[in-house]
Design a protein around this motif. Structure first.
Motif, PDB file in Angstrom:
ATOM      1  N   GLN A   1       0.851  -1.177   0.000  1.00 57.65           N
ATOM      2  CA  GLN A   1       0.000   0.000   0.000  1.00 57.65           C
ATOM      3  C   GLN A   1       0.898   1.242   0.000  1.00 57.65           C
ATOM      4  O   GLN A   1       1.785   1.366   0.824  1.00 57.65           O
ATOM      5  CB  GLN A   1      -0.891   0.018   1.244  1.00 57.65           C
ATOM      6  N   GLU A   2       0.638   2.118  -0.935  1.00 54.64           N
ATOM      7  CA  GLU A   2       1.397   3.361  -1.019  1.00 54.64           C
ATOM      8  C   GLU A   2       0.494   4.534  -0.690  1.00 54.64           C
ATOM      9  O   GLU A   2      -0.633   4.613  -1.147  1.00 54.64           O
ATOM     10  CB  GLU A   2       1.962   3.555  -2.425  1.00 54.64           C
ATOM     11  N   SER A  30      10.343   1.618  -4.615  1.00 55.28           N
ATOM     12  CA  SER A  30      11.351   1.509  -5.662  1.00 55.28           C
ATOM     13  C   SER A  30      10.907   0.654  -6.838  1.00 55.28           C
ATOM     14  O   SER A  30      11.522   0.714  -7.901  1.00 55.28           O
ATOM     15  CB  SER A  30      12.653   0.945  -5.080  1.00 55.28           C
ATOM     16  N   ILE A  31       9.843  -0.120  -6.694  1.00 54.21           N
ATOM     17  CA  ILE A  31       9.422  -0.967  -7.811  1.00 54.21           C
ATOM     18  C   ILE A  31       8.339  -0.315  -8.654  1.00 54.21           C
ATOM     19  O   ILE A  31       7.937  -0.863  -9.668  1.00 54.21           O
ATOM     20  CB  ILE A  31       8.915  -2.342  -7.331  1.00 54.21           C
ATOM     21  N   SER A  52      10.386   5.430 -14.948  1.00 51.80           N
ATOM     22  CA  SER A  52      10.430   4.010 -14.616  1.00 51.80           C
ATOM     23  C   SER A  52      10.985   3.806 -13.214  1.00 51.80           C
ATOM     24  O   SER A  52      11.539   4.721 -12.600  1.00 51.80           O
ATOM     25  CB  SER A  52      11.285   3.262 -15.628  1.00 51.80           C
ATOM     26  N   TRP A  53      10.884   2.570 -12.716  1.00 54.71           N
ATOM     27  CA  TRP A  53      11.284   2.305 -11.344  1.00 54.71           C
ATOM     28  C   TRP A  53      12.754   2.624 -11.095  1.00 54.71           C
ATOM     29  O   TRP A  53      13.121   3.073 -10.014  1.00 54.71           O
ATOM     30  CB  TRP A  53      10.994   0.836 -10.986  1.00 54.71           C
ATOM     31  N   SER A  54      13.584   2.421 -12.110  1.00 55.47           N
ATOM     32  CA  SER A  54      15.018   2.672 -11.943  1.00 55.47           C
ATOM     33  C   SER A  54      15.391   4.116 -12.227  1.00 55.47           C
ATOM     34  O   SER A  54      16.513   4.545 -11.933  1.00 55.47           O
ATOM     35  CB  SER A  54      15.815   1.765 -12.868  1.00 55.47           C
ATOM     36  N   CYS A  96       0.373  13.197  -8.229  1.00 58.35           N
ATOM     37  CA  CYS A  96       1.397  12.178  -8.272  1.00 58.35           C
ATOM     38  C   CYS A  96       0.706  10.813  -8.247  1.00 58.35           C
ATOM     39  O   CYS A  96      -0.308  10.644  -7.551  1.00 58.35           O
ATOM     40  CB  CYS A  96       2.289  12.357  -7.044  1.00 58.35           C
ATOM     41  N   ALA A  97       1.234   9.844  -8.991  1.00 57.84           N
ATOM     42  CA  ALA A  97       0.604   8.529  -9.050  1.00 57.84           C
ATOM     43  C   ALA A  97       1.664   7.439  -9.124  1.00 57.84           C
ATOM     44  O   ALA A  97       2.760   7.665  -9.647  1.00 57.84           O
ATOM     45  CB  ALA A  97      -0.324   8.447 -10.259  1.00 57.84           C
ATOM     46  N   ALA A  98       1.303   6.260  -8.634  1.00 60.28           N
ATOM     47  CA  ALA A  98       2.216   5.113  -8.642  1.00 60.28           C
ATOM     48  C   ALA A  98       1.545   3.927  -9.307  1.00 60.28           C
ATOM     49  O   ALA A  98       0.351   3.681  -9.103  1.00 60.28           O
ATOM     50  CB  ALA A  98       2.619   4.749  -7.216  1.00 60.28           C
ATOM     51  N   ALA A  99       2.337   3.197 -10.101  1.00 58.19           N
ATOM     52  CA  ALA A  99       1.815   2.035 -10.808  1.00 58.19           C
ATOM     53  C   ALA A  99       2.780   0.870 -10.658  1.00 58.19           C
ATOM     54  O   ALA A  99       3.989   1.044 -10.759  1.00 58.19           O
ATOM     55  CB  ALA A  99       1.625   2.360 -12.280  1.00 58.19           C
TER      56      ALA A  99
END
Length: 124
Positions: A1-2, A30-31, A52-54, A96-99
């Motif tokens: 959960q973020e 980080s992923i 991207s994650w990196s 801001c969003a995370a996937a």
């Protein structure tokens, strides 16, 4: 959960700059592919930039290429959006969003976590 929290919005004159930050609180930051979207009143949510994650791959909407820069710091669990040469048409709430997993960077439906948004207003 973020959980994502944006900061750094405000009022700026056209041609000016603003930097947005997004802090994440989950353990797997980080992923995630991280993205910035924006939504102006009466308009659909619009892709702005993704990373991207990196951090090795970045993507920008044509309307912000050359003016905005996305970056991330996985150790600090943060993602940034530096906005230069701002225009009145950049006025919007920025999210801001995370996937996780494979994503179509520009598709907001691929992002499972969202911040509450921060207002950016550019005056002419």
């Amino acid at each position: 959960q973020e959980q994502l929290v944006e900061s750094g919005g405000g009022l700026v004159q056209a041609g000016g700059s603003l930097g947005l930050s997004c802090a994440a609180s989950g353990r797997t930051f980080s992923i995630y592919t991280m993205g910035w979207f924006r939504q102006a009143p009466g308009k659909e949510r619009q892709f702005v930039a993704a990373i991207s994650w990196s951090g090795g791959r970045v993507f920008y909407a044509d309307s912000v290429k050359g003016r905005f820069t996305i970056s991330r710091d996985n150790a600090r669990k943060m993602v940034f959006l530096q906005m230069n040469s701002l225009k009145p048409e950049d006025t919007a709430v920025y999210y801001c969003a995370a996937a996780a997993g494979a994503v179509t960077y520009m598709n907001p439906r691929d992002y499972g976590y969202w911040g509450q948004g921060t207002q950016v207003t550019v005056s002419s």
